[in-house]
Scaffold this motif. Structure first.
Motif, short mmCIF file in Angstrom:
data_model
loop_
_atom_site.label_atom_id
_atom_site.label_comp_id
_atom_site.label_asym_id
_atom_site.label_seq_id
_atom_site.Cartn_x
_atom_site.Cartn_y
_atom_site.Cartn_z
N ILE A 97 0.83 -1.20 0.00
CA ILE A 97 0.00 0.00 0.00
C ILE A 97 0.87 1.25 0.00
CG2 ILE A 97 -1.62 1.35 1.39
CD1 ILE A 97 -2.84 -1.38 2.30
N ASP A 98 1.91 1.27 0.83
CA ASP A 98 2.76 2.44 0.99
C ASP A 98 3.54 2.81 -0.27
OD1 ASP A 98 1.94 2.79 3.59
OD2 ASP A 98 3.74 1.92 4.49
N GLU A 103 -2.58 6.16 -7.39
CA GLU A 103 -3.24 4.96 -7.91
C GLU A 103 -4.35 4.46 -6.99
OE1 GLU A 103 0.69 5.51 -9.73
OE2 GLU A 103 0.02 5.45 -7.64
N TRP A 104 -4.30 4.82 -5.71
CA TRP A 104 -5.34 4.43 -4.75
C TRP A 104 -6.47 5.46 -4.68
CZ3 TRP A 104 -4.61 -0.37 -3.45
CH2 TRP A 104 -3.34 -0.87 -3.17
N ASN A 105 -6.21 6.69 -5.06
CA ASN A 105 -7.13 7.81 -4.83
C ASN A 105 -8.49 7.62 -5.49
OD1 ASN A 105 -4.72 10.59 -4.99
ND2 ASN A 105 -4.88 8.91 -3.57
N HIS A 106 -9.54 8.04 -4.75
CA HIS A 106 -10.92 8.09 -5.24
C HIS A 106 -11.45 6.73 -5.67
CE1 HIS A 106 -10.18 12.27 -4.85
NE2 HIS A 106 -9.33 12.32 -5.86
N LEU A 126 -6.59 -0.89 8.44
CA LEU A 126 -6.69 -0.64 6.99
C LEU A 126 -7.61 0.54 6.69
CD1 LEU A 126 -6.77 -4.19 5.37
CD2 LEU A 126 -5.01 -2.42 5.11
N ARG A 127 -8.66 0.69 7.49
CA ARG A 127 -9.57 1.83 7.28
C ARG A 127 -8.82 3.16 7.49
NH1 ARG A 127 -14.80 -0.07 6.98
NH2 ARG A 127 -15.17 -2.08 7.94
N GLY A 131 -8.02 5.94 4.46
CA GLY A 131 -8.45 7.34 4.52
C GLY A 131 -7.36 8.31 4.11
N GLU A 132 -6.14 8.03 4.51
CA GLU A 132 -5.01 8.89 4.16
C GLU A 132 -4.72 8.86 2.66
OE1 GLU A 132 -1.93 11.59 4.46
OE2 GLU A 132 -3.55 11.13 5.85
#
Length: 187
Positions: A97-98, A103-106, A126-127, A131-132
């Motif tokens: 994830i980091d 690529e994660w946004n929206h 994970l929640r 969010g970040e």
């Protein structure tokens, strides 16, 4: 068509997550409102975060990062299958994830967690992480207990109530992925 990646968040030998992810994919593949694909972190061997620039800059220098970014960027939403290790998610999932940001946004994501208390603490972590990254987490969480949803702590035997929870969670991930499409397009 909405594309959902089912991320298998464990690489541990003998992992329970492989059968959990296959169970998710089996049920999800019966649907006609989205396309689902299993993304096994074993197929994306990312070293401990080794990019010199922060992911928010999107200036990926390593080929493994660019391949991971292309894979994650191709989805509209996710189902993250996570074990609970020491009251959190797995290190390999957190590392994966980091590596990325935009690529994660929206995008929407749901969680299928497993552990002695259903992986509840891993799901909550994970929640916060999501969010970040501008990921929208859906409310429904499939929480599989090693005591009641597995035989001998190793063979998945999820009850019908878990199938119902999975169906609801998938409904939410797909609906939210559609709803967030204008934000992805604007970005």
């Amino acid at each position: 068509m909405i594309r959902i990646g089912i991320i298998l968040g464990s690489t541990r030998p003998g992992r329970n997550g492989a059968q959990v992810a296959r169970w998710v994919l089996e049920h999800a593949s019966r649907r006609t409102d989205a396309v689902f694909e299993l993304v096994d972190l074993l197929d994306y061997p990312l070293p401990h975060l080794d990019e010199p620039m922060p992911p928010a800059y999107g200036q990926y220098q390593n080929e493994h990062t660019r391949a991971w970014a292309a894979k994650i960027g191709s989805y509209d939403g996710f189902v993250m299958v996570t074990p609970e290790y020491n009251h959190s998610t797995s290190g390999v999932l957190k590392n994966a994830i980091d590596y990325l940001f935009a690529e994660w946004n929206h995008k929407a994501f749901g969680i299928v967690s497993y552990g002695s208390v259903g992986g509840a603490r891993a799901a909550e972590h994970l929640r916060l992480i999501g969010g970040e990254l501008k990921l929208a987490d859906v409310r429904t969480n499939v929480a599989l207990s090693l005591f009641t949803d597995f035989r001998d702590f190793s063979t998945l035997a999820a009850g019908e109530h878990q199938v119902a929870a999975l169906t609801t969670m998938l409904d939410e991930v797909i609906a939210w992925s559609r709803a967030l499409a204008p934000l992805r397009q604007a970005a």
